[in-house]
Design an enzyme around this catalytic site. Structure first.
Site, PDB file in Angstrom:
ATOM      1  N   LYS A  22       0.828  -1.210   0.000  1.00  0.00           N
ATOM      2  CA  LYS A  22       0.000   0.000   0.000  1.00  0.00           C
ATOM      3  C   LYS A  22       0.858   1.253   0.000  1.00  0.00           C
ATOM      4  CE  LYS A  22      -1.619   1.801   3.836  1.00  0.00           C
ATOM      5  NZ  LYS A  22      -1.737   3.205   4.186  1.00  0.00           N
ATOM      6  N   ASN A  23       1.857   1.302   0.865  1.00  0.00           N
ATOM      7  CA  ASN A  23       2.662   2.521   1.001  1.00  0.00           C
ATOM      8  C   ASN A  23       3.449   2.833  -0.263  1.00  0.00           C
ATOM      9  OD1 ASN A  23       1.756   2.977   3.602  1.00  0.00           O
ATOM     10  ND2 ASN A  23       3.448   1.872   4.557  1.00  0.00           N
ATOM     11  N   ARG A  93      -3.457   9.967   4.411  1.00  0.00           N
ATOM     12  CA  ARG A  93      -2.194  10.639   4.663  1.00  0.00           C
ATOM     13  C   ARG A  93      -1.445  10.934   3.354  1.00  0.00           C
ATOM     14  NH1 ARG A  93      -0.328  14.112   8.028  1.00  0.00           N
ATOM     15  NH2 ARG A  93       1.907  14.239   7.919  1.00  0.00           N
ATOM     16  N   CYS A 117      -4.594   7.998   9.927  1.00  0.00           N
ATOM     17  CA  CYS A 117      -4.761   7.510  11.299  1.00  0.00           C
ATOM     18  C   CYS A 117      -4.179   8.495  12.297  1.00  0.00           C
ATOM     19  CB  CYS A 117      -4.071   6.143  11.465  1.00  0.00           C
ATOM     20  SG  CYS A 117      -4.878   4.806  10.570  1.00  0.00           S
ATOM     21  N   ARG A 122       2.260  14.429  12.577  1.00  0.00           N
ATOM     22  CA  ARG A 122       2.990  14.107  11.345  1.00  0.00           C
ATOM     23  C   ARG A 122       2.975  15.338  10.440  1.00  0.00           C
ATOM     24  NH1 ARG A 122       0.622   8.419   9.334  1.00  0.00           N
ATOM     25  NH2 ARG A 122      -1.375   9.336   9.887  1.00  0.00           N
ATOM     26  N   PRO A 123       3.668  16.384  10.857  1.00  0.00           N
ATOM     27  CA  PRO A 123       3.649  17.609  10.063  1.00  0.00           C
ATOM     28  C   PRO A 123       4.320  17.392   8.715  1.00  0.00           C
ATOM     29  CG  PRO A 123       5.335  17.735  11.761  1.00  0.00           C
ATOM     30  CD  PRO A 123       4.552  16.490  12.033  1.00  0.00           C
ATOM     31  N   ILE A 124       3.928  18.253   7.747  1.00  0.00           N
ATOM     32  CA  ILE A 124       4.515  18.120   6.410  1.00  0.00           C
ATOM     33  C   ILE A 124       5.476  19.284   6.135  1.00  0.00           C
ATOM     34  CG2 ILE A 124       2.539  16.819   5.553  1.00  0.00           C
ATOM     35  CD1 ILE A 124       1.736  19.351   3.981  1.00  0.00           C
ATOM     36  N   ASP A 125       6.023  19.858   7.197  1.00  0.00           N
ATOM     37  CA  ASP A 125       6.905  21.011   7.002  1.00  0.00           C
ATOM     38  C   ASP A 125       8.139  20.660   6.188  1.00  0.00           C
ATOM     39  OD1 ASP A 125       7.505  19.482   9.343  1.00  0.00           O
ATOM     40  OD2 ASP A 125       8.919  21.009   9.982  1.00  0.00           O
ATOM     41  N   ASP A 305       5.169   0.575  11.780  1.00  0.00           N
ATOM     42  CA  ASP A 305       3.897  -0.018  11.358  1.00  0.00           C
ATOM     43  C   ASP A 305       3.735  -1.469  11.809  1.00  0.00           C
ATOM     44  OD1 ASP A 305       2.965   2.265  10.202  1.00  0.00           O
ATOM     45  OD2 ASP A 305       3.120   1.591   8.131  1.00  0.00           O
ATOM     46  N   ILE A 327       9.134   6.783  16.593  1.00  0.00           N
ATOM     47  CA  ILE A 327       8.693   7.482  15.383  1.00  0.00           C
ATOM     48  C   ILE A 327       7.466   8.356  15.667  1.00  0.00           C
ATOM     49  CG2 ILE A 327       8.081   7.229  12.958  1.00  0.00           C
ATOM     50  CD1 ILE A 327      10.824   6.066  13.586  1.00  0.00           C
ATOM     51  N   ARG A 397      -8.370  -0.006   5.334  1.00  0.00           N
ATOM     52  CA  ARG A 397      -7.538   0.963   4.631  1.00  0.00           C
ATOM     53  C   ARG A 397      -6.255   0.323   4.115  1.00  0.00           C
ATOM     54  NH1 ARG A 397      -5.565   5.343   7.990  1.00  0.00           N
ATOM     55  NH2 ARG A 397      -4.538   5.801   6.031  1.00  0.00           N
TER      56      ARG A 397
END
Length: 430
Positions: A22-23, A93, A117, A122-125, A305, A327, A397
């Site tokens: 999936k990832n 995500r 989830c 989990r910032p996207i900076d 995970d 993490i 998912r």
């Protein structure tokens, strides 16, 4: 509301085939829109995250053909919009990969901030800093990220930490940028290598994926390709833990054993037997599983995970175990549910202290997120009596036909939608 109901205490035996990752597939789908020719992706998992992203790609105008359940052909030539505000995207995500892909192809992208989830911040900076370094103007406003540039230009980009999402997103944006881009402290996960390999098969020039330094030389345009997604490391690891927790013997097929080494090593340390083949692993559970210490780390370390699924095994192992999550800070939401089943787990900070118990008792529990839900199913398969797992929308998912694959290994499990169906299942299996 759909839920899984199962009668535990059955050892899993037999063979199971693992689907596409999936990832990886989420990154591959985003990359596919960058070509104005047909890009065919095979071995896609038929799970909700993938199907939602395909729907979003269709909504911006790309031509999408579902060849079969696991194959899709995408052509980005017909894309007429760079705005992705599809409501369902806010739940996924990896919707942010469309930022890098659209920005790289069109020089502009507007995408809703991602959801997914609730396992921690989990910032996207880092993604946005990477886009800025390539010359994009990036603004976040009212839940949307807007990035645009007349011409992206390659640059040296150092990631503050080895972020998988940022590595893939910057890679997508950089493949059409002018000049050379170097991503330092890049993440090394297998699905990053998979995305890089597909981009290269489309005419990109990406080198070093799988190491901490990725070098990209921009090309004017990408072309079509046919590409097959790698097997899902996490789905495979989940079935490995299910075999261990139930004391069974399962051959897990269509895997890359090297991607599973950290999981295999931990199960062997706990007393299980793991046999590797070219494209399969066999896990034999132990009647006397022993305790272990687990710490999640970026690849090739133990994957975050897989942390909940391993904790479910350790709850049944002899002795005192420790699981440290390095993490995400909110990945122990399953602990209260496992404790309701008789586990003895105490969380302090980012560490779970697990005192092994002789057995678990079935009860009704709720899946707080994707991997935690899988862990509760594993616990239910090993527990005495009946276990019901609610909120399986999270599990769906990331796992295709999860209950069917488990039933194929002898598990007594069914997906039900009503209390009446649940009662019928209980009467049937007695």
């Amino acid at each position: 509301m759909e839920r899984y109901i199962m009668k535990g205490g059955v050892t899993l035996e037999g063979e199971v085939e693992i689907g596409g990752a999936k990832n990886a597939a989420l990154g591959l789908l985003a990359a596919a829109i960058m070509a104005d020719e047909d890009v065919t992706i095979e071995n896609l998992p038929d799970v909700s995250d993938i199907n939602q992203l395909i729907k979003a790609i269709e909504n911006i105008g790309a031509t999408v053909t579902r060849n079969d359940r696991h194959t899709v052909t995408i052509n980005g030539k017909t894309i007429y919009s760079h705005i992705v505000d599809y409501e369902q995207m806010k739940k996924i995500r990896a919707s942010y990969y469309l930022l890098g892909a659209l920005l790289g192809k069109f020089g502009k992208a507007e995408v809703a901030l991602p959801g997914g989830c609730d396992i921690g911040s989990r910032p996207i900076d880092l993604h946005l800093k990477g886009f800025s370094a390539l010359g994009a103007d990036v603004v976040t406003d009212h839940g949307m990220v807007n990035a645009k540039s007349d011409q992206l230009v390659g640059n040296n980009i150092f990631l503050d930490f080895a972020s998988v999402g940022a590595t893939i997103n910057i890679m997508l944006a950089a493949v059409n940028a002018e000049g050379k881009t170097i991503i330092e402290n890049a993440a090394k996960e297998p699905h990053i290598v998979d995305v890089a390999n597909m981009l290269n098969s489309m005419g990109a020039n990406v080198r070093g994926a799988g190491t901490d330094k990725i070098r990209i030389v921009g090309v004017p345009k990408l072309h079509g390709t046919v590409y097959s997604t790698i097997p899902d490391q996490i789905e495979a690891g989940t079935f490995m833990c299910a075999a261990a927790a139930t004391g069974g013997e399962v051959l897990i097929k269509n895997v890359i054993p090297k991607h599973l080494e950290c999981i295999s090593a931990k199960l062997v340390e706990m007393g299980c037997t793991v046999i590797e083949y070219d494209d399969a692993v066999k896990v034999k559970g132990s009647d006397n599983m022993t305790c272990a210490k687990v710490k999640t780390l970026p690849y090739p370390g133990f994957p975050t995970d897989m942390q909940p699924q391993m904790a479910a095994c350790l709850a049944l192992a002899n002795g005192n175990s420790m699981v440290t999550e390095s993490i995400f800070e909110n990945r122990f939401k399953y602990v209260d549910e496992l404790n309701r089943m008789g586990a003895m787990i105490k969380v302090e900070g980012n560490t779970a202290f697990i005192s092994g118990v002789g057995g678990l008792e079935g009860t009704q529990v709720s899946a707080p997120d994707l991997r935690a839900g899988a862990a509760l199913v594993i616990a239910g398969l090993a527990a005495n009596g009946f276990t019901e797992v609610d909120d399986i929308v999270y599990i769906q998912r990331g796992y295709e036909r999860f209950e069917e694959k488990l039933a194929g290994l002898g598990a007594i499990i069914e997906k039900v939608d009503t209390d009446k169906e649940g009662q019928r299942f209980k009467l049937k299996v007695g």
